[in-house]
Enzyme design. Structure first.
Site, PDB file in Angstrom:
ATOM      1  N   CYS A   7       0.861  -1.188   0.000  1.00 35.34           N
ATOM      2  CA  CYS A   7       0.000   0.000   0.000  1.00 35.34           C
ATOM      3  C   CYS A   7       0.897   1.236   0.000  1.00 35.34           C
ATOM      4  O   CYS A   7       2.060   1.160  -0.406  1.00 35.34           O
ATOM      5  CB  CYS A   7      -0.990  -0.026   1.154  1.00 35.34           C
ATOM      6  SG  CYS A   7      -0.251   0.027   2.802  1.00 35.34           S
ATOM      7  N   ASN A  10       2.297   1.563   4.338  1.00 33.48           N
ATOM      8  CA  ASN A  10       2.581   0.303   5.030  1.00 33.48           C
ATOM      9  C   ASN A  10       2.334   0.409   6.544  1.00 33.48           C
ATOM     10  O   ASN A  10       3.020  -0.216   7.346  1.00 33.48           O
ATOM     11  CB  ASN A  10       4.018  -0.182   4.752  1.00 33.48           C
ATOM     12  CG  ASN A  10       4.306  -1.624   5.177  1.00 33.48           C
ATOM     13  OD1 ASN A  10       5.402  -1.942   5.610  1.00 33.48           O
ATOM     14  ND2 ASN A  10       3.347  -2.498   5.085  1.00 33.48           N
ATOM     15  N   CYS A  12      -1.334   1.035   7.426  1.00 36.02           N
ATOM     16  CA  CYS A  12      -2.788   0.827   7.572  1.00 36.02           C
ATOM     17  C   CYS A  12      -3.254  -0.418   6.826  1.00 36.02           C
ATOM     18  O   CYS A  12      -3.437  -1.477   7.430  1.00 36.02           O
ATOM     19  CB  CYS A  12      -3.572   2.051   7.090  1.00 36.02           C
ATOM     20  SG  CYS A  12      -3.164   3.585   7.949  1.00 36.02           S
ATOM     21  N   ARG A  13      -3.436  -0.315   5.493  1.00 39.09           N
ATOM     22  CA  ARG A  13      -4.060  -1.411   4.744  1.00 39.09           C
ATOM     23  C   ARG A  13      -3.182  -2.654   4.637  1.00 39.09           C
ATOM     24  O   ARG A  13      -3.649  -3.762   4.968  1.00 39.09           O
ATOM     25  CB  ARG A  13      -4.455  -0.922   3.334  1.00 39.09           C
ATOM     26  CG  ARG A  13      -5.612   0.054   3.355  1.00 39.09           C
ATOM     27  CD  ARG A  13      -5.734   0.798   2.035  1.00 39.09           C
ATOM     28  NE  ARG A  13      -4.631   1.730   1.842  1.00 39.09           N
ATOM     29  CZ  ARG A  13      -4.454   2.489   0.771  1.00 39.09           C
ATOM     30  NH1 ARG A  13      -5.335   2.424  -0.224  1.00 39.09           N
ATOM     31  NH2 ARG A  13      -3.435   3.326   0.691  1.00 39.09           N
ATOM     32  N   SER A  14      -1.952  -2.516   4.139  1.00 39.14           N
ATOM     33  CA  SER A  14      -1.180  -3.749   3.868  1.00 39.14           C
ATOM     34  C   SER A  14      -0.784  -4.520   5.131  1.00 39.14           C
ATOM     35  O   SER A  14      -0.804  -5.758   5.103  1.00 39.14           O
ATOM     36  CB  SER A  14       0.019  -3.476   2.951  1.00 39.14           C
ATOM     37  OG  SER A  14       0.937  -2.586   3.525  1.00 39.14           O
ATOM     38  N   ASP A 123      -7.987   4.371   0.740  1.00 34.40           N
ATOM     39  CA  ASP A 123      -7.059   4.771   1.785  1.00 34.40           C
ATOM     40  C   ASP A 123      -7.834   5.277   3.008  1.00 34.40           C
ATOM     41  O   ASP A 123      -8.554   6.267   2.915  1.00 34.40           O
ATOM     42  CB  ASP A 123      -6.177   5.892   1.210  1.00 34.40           C
ATOM     43  CG  ASP A 123      -5.091   6.325   2.159  1.00 34.40           C
ATOM     44  OD1 ASP A 123      -5.084   5.852   3.312  1.00 34.40           O
ATOM     45  OD2 ASP A 123      -4.252   7.139   1.737  1.00 34.40           O
TER      46      ASP A 123
HETATM   47  P1  4NP Z   1      -1.732   2.942   4.019  1.00 38.15           P
HETATM   48  O1  4NP Z   1      -2.297   4.356   4.531  1.00 38.15           O
HETATM   49  O2  4NP Z   1      -1.180   3.160   2.647  1.00 38.15           O
HETATM   50  O3  4NP Z   1      -2.939   2.058   4.011  1.00 38.15           O
HETATM   51  O4  4NP Z   1      -0.678   2.519   5.027  1.00 38.15           O
HETATM   52  C1  4NP Z   1      -1.549   5.528   4.512  1.00 38.15           C
HETATM   53  C2  4NP Z   1      -0.744   5.825   5.589  1.00 38.15           C
HETATM   54  C3  4NP Z   1      -0.025   6.999   5.613  1.00 38.15           C
HETATM   55  C4  4NP Z   1      -0.120   7.870   4.536  1.00 38.15           C
HETATM   56  C5  4NP Z   1      -0.920   7.555   3.451  1.00 38.15           C
HETATM   57  C6  4NP Z   1      -1.638   6.384   3.443  1.00 38.15           C
HETATM   58  N1  4NP Z   1       0.595   9.085   4.558  1.00 38.15           N
HETATM   59  O5  4NP Z   1       0.435   9.887   3.628  1.00 38.15           O
HETATM   60  O6  4NP Z   1       1.382   9.324   5.503  1.00 38.15           O
END
Ligand code: 4NP
Length: 156
Positions: A7, A10, A12-14, A123
């Site tokens: 994702c 790294n 939240c989702r993955s 997201d």
């Molecule tokens: P993820 O979520 O891709 O599911 O881990 C996000 C976590 C942090 C950010 C974006 C998406 N960020 O912009 O910091």
């Protein structure tokens, strides 16, 4: 079978998808390797987002020992399948490919549920805990199908 979830951050989702699939494969007593990575460096070395930790905990999924890392092109060598979450990841991962075959390993996670539709796991970072619950269930449904498929493959 070696599976990687990717994702953006790294955190939240993955990591959630990794924890969900790990639990399902352990339950099925399948030999596996599961990992996750992200494309952006903002959170490298960090634990999962507190909302992801809370959601995982609620569903009996363990992700607290996870630390965020970056995706690298070597991951194409290490993993058999690479699941991405959204269109931005599909765009970005192409930059890392070394051969045409590399992209054959890549698919949208939700294509396990809706083949060929390229649906996104949105997201949840800018949303509240309810968004994490929603993505948990979307990814749980996909991982159930993937776990059954891997279990079948490992027994054939
Ligand atoms: P993820 O979520 O891709 O599911 O881990 C996000 C976590 C942090 C950010 C974006 C998406 N960020 O912009 O910091």
């Amino acid at each position: 079978m070696k599976i990687l979830f990717v994702c953006t951050g790294n955190i939240c989702r993955s990591p959630l998808a990794e924890g969900i699939l790990r639990k399902k494969l352990e339950h099925r007593k399948v030999k596996y390797e599961v990992d996750s990575a992200g494309f952006e460096s903002f959170h490298v070395g960090d634990s999962p987002d507190p909302r992801a930790l809370k959601t995982a905990d609620k569903h009996g999924v363990e992700i607290s020992s996870h630390r965020a890392r970056l995706f690298t092109s070597d991951d194409f060598l290490k993993f058999d399948r690479i699941y991405i979450m959204d269109d931005s990841h599909h765009y970005t991962i192409k930059r890392f490919t070394r051969t045409d075959e590399d992209m054959d390993k890549v698919d949208y996670l939700l294509n396990a549920v809706s083949p060929g539709k390229n649906l996104n796991v949105s997201d949840p970072w800018y949303s509240d805990i309810h968004a994490f619950e929603k993505v948990f269930h979307q990814m749980d449904e996909a991982c159930e199908i993937i776990a059954d498929e891997i279990a079948t493959l490992s027994r054939s």
